[in-house]
Write a protein that holds these residues in place. Structure first.
Motif, PDB file in Angstrom:
ATOM      1  N   LEU A   8       0.834  -1.204   0.000  1.00 20.56           N
ATOM      2  CA  LEU A   8       0.000   0.000   0.000  1.00 20.56           C
ATOM      3  C   LEU A   8       0.867   1.252   0.000  1.00 20.56           C
ATOM      4  N   LEU A   9       1.900   1.267   0.812  1.00 22.18           N
ATOM      5  CA  LEU A   9       2.818   2.401   0.893  1.00 22.18           C
ATOM      6  C   LEU A   9       3.403   2.705  -0.484  1.00 22.18           C
ATOM      7  N   GLU A  10       3.882   1.696  -1.165  1.00 23.84           N
ATOM      8  CA  GLU A  10       4.491   1.885  -2.483  1.00 23.84           C
ATOM      9  C   GLU A  10       3.453   2.227  -3.542  1.00 23.84           C
ATOM     10  N   ARG A  11       2.306   1.561  -3.491  1.00 23.00           N
ATOM     11  CA  ARG A  11       1.261   1.781  -4.491  1.00 23.00           C
ATOM     12  C   ARG A  11       0.785   3.235  -4.490  1.00 23.00           C
ATOM     13  N   LEU A  12       0.637   3.809  -3.280  1.00 20.67           N
ATOM     14  CA  LEU A  12       0.125   5.174  -3.165  1.00 20.67           C
ATOM     15  C   LEU A  12       1.217   6.213  -2.935  1.00 20.67           C
ATOM     16  N   GLY A  13       2.469   5.777  -2.840  1.00 18.61           N
ATOM     17  CA  GLY A  13       3.564   6.716  -2.620  1.00 18.61           C
ATOM     18  C   GLY A  13       3.487   7.394  -1.269  1.00 18.61           C
ATOM     19  N   LEU A  14       3.111   6.647  -0.252  1.00 18.95           N
ATOM     20  CA  LEU A  14       2.955   7.188   1.097  1.00 18.95           C
ATOM     21  C   LEU A  14       4.289   7.255   1.826  1.00 18.95           C
ATOM     22  N   LEU A  44      -8.291  -1.092   1.538  1.00 19.87           N
ATOM     23  CA  LEU A  44      -7.582  -0.110   0.710  1.00 19.87           C
ATOM     24  C   LEU A  44      -6.817  -0.789  -0.424  1.00 19.87           C
ATOM     25  N   LEU A  45      -6.237  -1.938  -0.147  1.00 19.68           N
ATOM     26  CA  LEU A  45      -5.545  -2.672  -1.209  1.00 19.68           C
ATOM     27  C   LEU A  45      -6.531  -3.103  -2.290  1.00 19.68           C
ATOM     28  N   ALA A  46      -7.698  -3.571  -1.890  1.00 18.58           N
ATOM     29  CA  ALA A  46      -8.711  -3.993  -2.865  1.00 18.58           C
ATOM     30  C   ALA A  46      -9.215  -2.801  -3.684  1.00 18.58           C
ATOM     31  N   LEU A  47      -9.433  -1.668  -3.017  1.00 12.60           N
ATOM     32  CA  LEU A  47      -9.919  -0.470  -3.714  1.00 12.60           C
ATOM     33  C   LEU A  47      -8.932   0.034  -4.758  1.00 12.60           C
ATOM     34  N   THR A  48      -7.661  -0.122  -4.487  1.00 14.08           N
ATOM     35  CA  THR A  48      -6.638   0.431  -5.382  1.00 14.08           C
ATOM     36  C   THR A  48      -6.027  -0.604  -6.327  1.00 14.08           C
ATOM     37  N   GLU A  49      -6.415  -1.857  -6.193  1.00 16.11           N
ATOM     38  CA  GLU A  49      -5.808  -2.916  -7.009  1.00 16.11           C
ATOM     39  C   GLU A  49      -6.058  -2.715  -8.508  1.00 16.11           C
ATOM     40  N   GLU A  50      -7.290  -2.505  -8.889  1.00 12.21           N
ATOM     41  CA  GLU A  50      -7.621  -2.370 -10.299  1.00 12.21           C
ATOM     42  C   GLU A  50      -7.002  -1.124 -10.920  1.00 12.21           C
ATOM     43  N   PRO A  51      -7.121   0.061 -10.262  1.00 11.99           N
ATOM     44  CA  PRO A  51      -6.445   1.228 -10.847  1.00 11.99           C
ATOM     45  C   PRO A  51      -4.927   1.041 -10.961  1.00 11.99           C
ATOM     46  N   ALA A  52      -4.324   0.414  -9.964  1.00 11.58           N
ATOM     47  CA  ALA A  52      -2.876   0.197 -10.000  1.00 11.58           C
ATOM     48  C   ALA A  52      -2.490  -0.731 -11.157  1.00 11.58           C
ATOM     49  N   ALA A  53      -3.352  -1.693 -11.460  1.00 13.80           N
ATOM     50  CA  ALA A  53      -3.053  -2.648 -12.529  1.00 13.80           C
ATOM     51  C   ALA A  53      -3.195  -2.022 -13.918  1.00 13.80           C
ATOM     52  N   ARG A  54      -4.108  -1.094 -14.065  1.00 17.09           N
ATOM     53  CA  ARG A  54      -4.349  -0.552 -15.410  1.00 17.09           C
ATOM     54  C   ARG A  54      -3.649   0.770 -15.691  1.00 17.09           C
ATOM     55  N   LEU A  55      -3.173   1.452 -14.659  1.00 14.69           N
ATOM     56  CA  LEU A  55      -2.508   2.741 -14.858  1.00 14.69           C
ATOM     57  C   LEU A  55      -0.992   2.561 -14.940  1.00 14.69           C
ATOM     58  N   SER A  56      -0.356   3.486 -15.597  1.00 10.41           N
ATOM     59  CA  SER A  56       1.104   3.479 -15.676  1.00 10.41           C
ATOM     60  C   SER A  56       1.691   3.682 -14.283  1.00 10.41           C
ATOM     61  N   PRO A  57       2.897   3.162 -14.055  1.00 10.58           N
ATOM     62  CA  PRO A  57       3.539   3.360 -12.750  1.00 10.58           C
ATOM     63  C   PRO A  57       3.636   4.853 -12.404  1.00 10.58           C
ATOM     64  N   GLY A  58       3.331   5.164 -11.171  1.00 10.77           N
ATOM     65  CA  GLY A  58       3.429   6.536 -10.698  1.00 10.77           C
ATOM     66  C   GLY A  58       2.155   7.353 -10.824  1.00 10.77           C
ATOM     67  N   VAL A  59       1.227   6.925 -11.679  1.00 10.50           N
ATOM     68  CA  VAL A  59       0.003   7.705 -11.875  1.00 10.50           C
ATOM     69  C   VAL A  59      -0.831   7.718 -10.598  1.00 10.50           C
ATOM     70  N   LEU A  60      -0.998   6.585  -9.966  1.00  9.15           N
ATOM     71  CA  LEU A  60      -1.779   6.513  -8.735  1.00  9.15           C
ATOM     72  C   LEU A  60      -1.117   7.328  -7.621  1.00  9.15           C
ATOM     73  N   GLN A  61       0.196   7.323  -7.592  1.00  5.67           N
ATOM     74  CA  GLN A  61       0.928   8.103  -6.586  1.00  5.67           C
ATOM     75  C   GLN A  61       0.714   9.608  -6.804  1.00  5.67           C
ATOM     76  N   ARG A  62       0.672  10.044  -8.050  1.00  8.68           N
ATOM     77  CA  ARG A  62       0.414  11.461  -8.325  1.00  8.68           C
ATOM     78  C   ARG A  62      -1.044  11.803  -8.058  1.00  8.68           C
ATOM     79  N   TRP A  63      -1.945  10.910  -8.449  1.00 14.24           N
ATOM     80  CA  TRP A  63      -3.376  11.147  -8.267  1.00 14.24           C
ATOM     81  C   TRP A  63      -3.730  11.348  -6.796  1.00 14.24           C
ATOM     82  N   VAL A  64      -3.151  10.547  -5.917  1.00 11.31           N
ATOM     83  CA  VAL A  64      -3.513  10.608  -4.502  1.00 11.31           C
ATOM     84  C   VAL A  64      -3.198  11.969  -3.894  1.00 11.31           C
ATOM     85  N   ARG A  65      -2.296  12.733  -4.522  1.00 13.03           N
ATOM     86  CA  ARG A  65      -1.907  14.050  -4.000  1.00 13.03           C
ATOM     87  C   ARG A  65      -2.451  15.209  -4.831  1.00 13.03           C
ATOM     88  N   THR A  66      -3.303  14.901  -5.799  1.00 10.42           N
ATOM     89  CA  THR A  66      -3.874  15.918  -6.674  1.00 10.42           C
ATOM     90  C   THR A  66      -5.269  16.305  -6.182  1.00 10.42           C
TER      91      THR A  66
END
Length: 90
Positions: A8-14, A44-66
């Motif tokens: 979770l930490l890595e997926r969301l860039g926490l 939280l892992l389940a909620l973010t699993e699908e977006p993490a799988a379909r988005l480019s690396p780093g997109v979810l990390q940027r999104w969480v802070r936008t």
């Protein structure tokens, strides 16, 4: 092997402090992996699993802070407002 908390930490860039706040645990619990009592982690892992799988690396990390119409997703997490975070993910 990464723990679910590290995933979770890595997926969301926490940061470590953000992760502890979100899960309402101390750093020792994260280090030792004693998080079975925290239902937020698998949700939280389940909620973010699908977006993490379909988005480019780093997109979810940027999104969480936008900032979006309802604020930044990271702010929902830090306030432990998980329904608002779920809405933002959708």
């Amino acid at each position: 092997m990464d723990s679910p908390a590290v995933l979770l930490l890595e997926r969301l860039g926490l940061t470590d402090d953000e992760l502890c706040t979100i899960l309402d645990v101390d750093p020792i619990a994260v280090i030792t992996g004693e998080l079975d009592h925290r239902p937020e982690l698998p949700i939280l892992l389940a909620l973010t699993e699908e977006p993490a799988a379909r988005l480019s690396p780093g997109v979810l990390q940027r999104w969480v802070r936008t900032a979006g119409p309802a604020g930044r997703p990271i702010d929902h997490l830090l306030a432990r407002d998980f329904p608002a975070f779920e809405t933002a993910v959708e």
